[in-house]
Design an enzyme around this catalytic site. Structure first.
Site, short mmCIF file in Angstrom:
data_model
loop_
_atom_site.label_atom_id
_atom_site.label_comp_id
_atom_site.label_asym_id
_atom_site.label_seq_id
_atom_site.Cartn_x
_atom_site.Cartn_y
_atom_site.Cartn_z
N LYS A 86 0.84 -1.21 0.00
CA LYS A 86 0.00 0.00 0.00
C LYS A 86 0.88 1.26 0.00
O LYS A 86 2.08 1.18 0.32
CB LYS A 86 -0.95 -0.03 1.20
N TYR A 91 14.85 30.07 10.28
CA TYR A 91 13.60 30.77 10.62
C TYR A 91 13.43 30.89 12.12
O TYR A 91 13.63 29.92 12.86
CB TYR A 91 12.40 30.02 10.04
#
Ligand SMILES: *Cc1c(COP(=O)(O)O)cnc(C)c1O
Length: 373
Positions: free
Chosen positions: A36, A255
């Site tokens: 999957k 940041y």
């Protein structure tokens, strides 16, 4: 390596070896593969082909469209099961492509039986029963209804009965035994139908494994439980340094300036960020390796890059393009996941489409030496 592009190495030989290891582990049960989410991010087509060549004859995938994409690439004797089952209206497509739905409710069963009747065919299916995870599968009251009225299965060839463990990654969790006993009791009503309960974690619970085991993460190198990892790593991730700078003590990095240097420091920028699935939660927590030396991630992880503190590393490891190991011999997917506060499954399934992908081929197995009579 394409300059500036991180490279993901996927070792198909390790996947094949892990399949064989798991098969020995669960014998005499059959090993099936779970592919999957595009084979846990590694390429469902390549993984399925590798497993099929090792003798795997059952594959499990989450969605019908994933199954249809894979179907034509595999020989007809490899069954593809759709774990999430049948959404209303998808029955004809599922039947037309020869996909085996995992029926998770009486409603799904009824629609599949109707499709069989309409097409005057016998259609294959797996039945999933909920033994305690409360996610997918028929709840106990629906199972009772079905057992009281077997005619609901008319036109359906049940090739597998299955359930899923909620706590298999904790080998000593007593709920594993609870689910196993519930599954034994329900599956006993379907004599002759193959039974499947265990995933990778279940494969290492130290008890028999019914008839089929559905393994995912262990094929891909992830640890099946909290203990030591018995499988071979499959994934490597390497990037090249973009830029190195020397900054004085007291300089903010990235940041929010969430990291401030305490000494004169060398900061290297690595071109992998959260847009590549490299978790933002690794900011000021995770690490990478350069020339085998652990290097901490400092500051926040940006979208396309992150900064690492390379102070003290020898200059000849710090040029533009110099290799940086993100996943590899020094740092497993489980280590990265732990630092990021997640699981290896999430690290794998988020691996960027931007990475250059390098598949290492399956090497020939040495021929089995024949035993003298
Ligand atoms: C994902 C999944 C598996 C595989 O689990 P792993 O822990 O990756 O081995 C098996 N069965 C079902 C129903 C699943 O959803």
């Amino acid at each position: 390596m394409v300059p500036g592009c991180a490279r993901l190495t996927i070792d198909l030989d390790a996947i094949a070896a892990n399949y064989r290891l798991l098969r020995r582990q669960v014998a005499p049960a059959e090993m099936a593969g779970v592919v999957k989410a595009d084979g846990y991010g590694l390429g469902a087509g390549r993984v399925a082909e590798t497993l099929q060549n090792e003798g795997c004859r059952r594959l499990f995938i989450a969605l019908l469209q994933e199954a249809i994409a894979l179907r034509s690439t595999l020989p007809p004797d490899v069954a593809i099961y759709v774990l999430n089952g049948l959404m209303p209206g998808s029955e004809p497509d599922c039947a037309a492509h020869g996909i085996v739905p995992v029926l998770n409710s009486l409603d799904q069963l009824e629609r599949w039986a109707a499709c069989a009747a309409q097409s005057e065919r016998v259609l294959p299916a797996a039945l999933q029963v909920d033994t305690g995870m409360s996610r997918l599968g028929m709840p106990a009251d629906e199972v009772d209804v079905l057992l009281a009225d077997r005619s609901r299965l008319k036109g359906i060839n049940v090739s597998l009965i299955m359930s899923h463990l909620a706590c298999a990654d904790h080998a000593d969790d007593t709920f594993n035994g609870t689910q196993m006993r519930r599954f034994e009791a329900i599956s006993a009503h379907f004599p002759g139908v193959a039974r499947a309960l265990d995933n990778s974690g279940g494969a290492f619970l130290g008890r028999p494994h019914f008839d089929v085991v559905r393994a995912g993460i262990s094929l891909y190198g992830g640890a099946p439980n909290q203990g030591t990892n018995p499988v071979r790593p499959v994934v490597g991730l390497e990037a090249g340094i973009v830029q190195v700078r020397t900054v004085p003590a007291g300089t903010g990095v990235g940041y929010g300036l969430s990291f401030v240097t305490e000494r004169e420091s060398q900061i290297a920028t690595v071109p992998v960020g959260y847009a590549d699935g490299w978790p933002r939660s690794l900011g000021n927590r995770g690490s990478v390796y350069i020339a085998g030396t652990r290097v901490p991630i400092v500051g926040r992880v940006s979208m396309d890059s992150m900064t690492v503190d390379v102070t003290g590393l020898m200059a000849d490891h710090l040029y533009a393009g110099a290799p940086v190991e993100l996943i590899g011999p020094h740092q497993t997917i489980d280590r990265v996941a732990c630092d990021a506060g997640t699981i290896s499954y999430e690290i794998l399934t988020q691996l960027s489409r931007r990475y250059e992908r390098d598949y290492l081929p399956v090497r020939a197995e040495p021929p089995l030496r024949s035993v003298a009579p």
